[in-house]
Write an enzyme that holds these catalytic residues in place. Sequence first.
Site, PDB file in Angstrom:
ATOM      1  NE  ARG A 287      46.503  39.715  42.075  1.00 55.02           N
ATOM      2  CZ  ARG A 287      46.029  39.778  40.831  1.00 55.02           C
ATOM      3  NH1 ARG A 287      46.049  38.737  40.043  1.00 55.02           N
ATOM      4  NH2 ARG A 287      45.538  40.899  40.351  1.00 55.02           N
ATOM      5  CG  HIS A 291      50.077  38.534  38.388  1.00 55.24           C
ATOM      6  ND1 HIS A 291      49.861  37.291  38.934  1.00 55.24           N
ATOM      7  CD2 HIS A 291      51.123  38.401  37.525  1.00 55.24           C
ATOM      8  CE1 HIS A 291      50.741  36.433  38.407  1.00 55.24           C
ATOM      9  NE2 HIS A 291      51.506  37.085  37.568  1.00 55.24           N
ATOM     10  CE1 TYR A 300      43.135  41.444  37.150  1.00 58.83           C
ATOM     11  CE2 TYR A 300      44.677  42.533  35.677  1.00 58.83           C
ATOM     12  CZ  TYR A 300      44.427  41.846  36.846  1.00 58.83           C
ATOM     13  OH  TYR A 300      45.446  41.564  37.706  1.00 58.83           O
TER      14      TYR A 300
HETATM   15  C1  LIG Z   1      53.491  27.585  32.056  1.00 44.12           C
HETATM   16  C2  LIG Z   1      53.322  29.055  32.226  1.00 44.12           C
HETATM   17  N1  LIG Z   1      52.406  29.725  31.510  1.00 44.12           N
HETATM   18  C3  LIG Z   1      52.250  31.048  31.685  1.00 44.12           C
HETATM   19  C4  LIG Z   1      53.012  31.728  32.586  1.00 44.12           C
HETATM   20  C5  LIG Z   1      52.827  33.235  32.791  1.00 44.12           C
HETATM   21  N2  LIG Z   1      52.246  33.426  34.126  1.00 44.12           N
HETATM   22  C6  LIG Z   1      52.988  33.835  35.171  1.00 44.12           C
HETATM   23  S1  LIG Z   1      52.121  33.898  36.569  1.00 44.12           S
HETATM   24  C7  LIG Z   1      50.716  33.445  35.790  1.00 44.12           C
HETATM   25  C8  LIG Z   1      49.420  33.310  36.536  1.00 44.12           C
HETATM   26  C9  LIG Z   1      49.451  32.220  37.504  1.00 44.12           C
HETATM   27  O1  LIG Z   1      48.244  32.225  38.185  1.00 44.12           O
HETATM   28  P1  LIG Z   1      47.990  31.268  39.391  1.00 44.12           P
HETATM   29  O2  LIG Z   1      48.545  29.923  39.094  1.00 44.12           O
HETATM   30  O3  LIG Z   1      46.569  31.341  39.737  1.00 44.12           O
HETATM   31  O4  LIG Z   1      48.893  31.867  40.548  1.00 44.12           O
HETATM   32  P2  LIG Z   1      48.916  33.339  41.145  1.00 44.12           P
HETATM   33  O5  LIG Z   1      49.941  34.115  40.343  1.00 44.12           O
HETATM   34  O6  LIG Z   1      47.558  33.910  41.045  1.00 44.12           O
HETATM   35  O7  LIG Z   1      49.376  33.174  42.553  1.00 44.12           O
HETATM   36  C10 LIG Z   1      50.934  33.210  34.452  1.00 44.12           C
HETATM   37  C11 LIG Z   1      49.898  32.793  33.483  1.00 44.12           C
HETATM   38  C12 LIG Z   1      53.967  30.994  33.314  1.00 44.12           C
HETATM   39  N3  LIG Z   1      54.741  31.575  34.220  1.00 44.12           N
HETATM   40  N4  LIG Z   1      54.094  29.644  33.143  1.00 44.12           N
END
Ligand SMILES: Cc1ncc(C[n+]2csc(CCOP(=O)(O)OP(=O)(O)O)c2C)c(N)n1
Length: 395
Positions: A287, A291, A300
């Site tokens: 990425r 985010h 971080y």
């Molecule tokens: C069940 C849940 N827990 C926490 C969140 C908050 N949250 C939003 S995006 C994210 C990170 C997701 O990371 P990843 O699955 O690696 O996907 P990326 O965003 O890096 O594409 C989190 C923890 C959420 N949306 N859903």
Amino acid sequence: MKSPKSSATDAKTTKRDQPPGPVCPLQNAAANNIRQVIDDQGKLTGDLPEPDIAPEKLLHMYETMVMVRAIDDRGWILQRSGRIEFWIPHCGLEAVHNGATLAYEDDDWIVMGYRHPGVMLLRGVPLVQLFAQFFGRDGDPFKGRRLPTLMGDRRYNIVPTTTQVGSYLPHTCGMAMAAKIKGDATNFMVMFGDGSSSRGEFHSALNFAGVHKPPVVFICENNGWAISTPQSTQTASATYAEKGDAYGVRNLVVDGNDALAVYSVVKEARDMGHDEGATLIEAVTYRMGYHTSSDNPDLYREQADVDVWVPWDPLTRLRKYLERRKLWNKKKEDALWTRCKAEISAAIKAAEAMDFPTPATMFDDTYEEQTWLLQEQKAHLLADIAELERREGQK
Ligand SMILES: Cc1ncc(C[n+]2csc(CCOP(=O)(O)OP(=O)(O)O)c2C)c(N)n1
């Protein structure tokens, strides 16, 4: 894929057998068991053979990847200048979703994540519809109810993502299983991030997939981060792919910045889905951006960690490969960027000129026929709005 044998010294080494200091794992793809077609110069040096893709299809994919990058550039500016509320960047992630989508037929179903506009474009969704969604206007099939970039469209067999990460993986298994039971030849693909692997739904879905063998390809887009959580604190496994071993699900790791490699492994997995069942593919990528527009990665991660990925940019690599095949050149590249930027400007103008959805539309689409309760709530809301407008008019 088997886990590396553990020993006392393993705990001290980094996950993918890297020397200390930031090194892009794609640089040592073979040593890291990462399937690859081209290197950073677009040369055929990986373990996978060059896929057989018709030149026009290949060029269409590259052009879509450039459009996707141009959308990200502009989306960020639109958010920072206050014209859209929120942005989820996808710079650097173009090869995974475009390569994977190209491997599927249009009547197959794709359950997408929130960093994947290329899925929509490769399926033929008009660019203006994407911007109508970003701006929350009434040209958006979801009528402005969702955060910008949370796309999908059932008319194109694309299931919209939910922001509850990983929550949609069991549903994908259910859809695929229903198709299998009905004797329908449709195939399914679902995309999610590495963070989803810590959710219970990921494990439920993989267990179901191992036992019942629905025709699903699970694509875990390992972009290094789940907001600020790195791979080292997301999992103690050496790879996300090998979690499939526990459930009897075929699995592999692919270079997620190599669109040709992604296409190859996804196509193979798709084509064997009805006979062999599911495959879990970990696409190793990075990425490059924030985010979301609400994040600050400087808190971080180090810039040096990001910089090692720059030479492995998925657009640059595919462009170099196309140039080697004499399918591309600088003149075409410049013309493509000019066209993409102009098309984006036109789509923004058209989308911003659209009306906002009216408040009454918030009650639509939950049920095929609106329930009496919703009808009552809608009537109350409309009466309240009318009363407010009447009072405003008296001032
Ligand atoms: C069940 C849940 N827990 C926490 C969140 C908050 N949250 C939003 S995006 C994210 C990170 C997701 O990371 P990843 O699955 O690696 O996907 P990326 O965003 O890096 O594409 C989190 C923890 C959420 N949306 N859903």
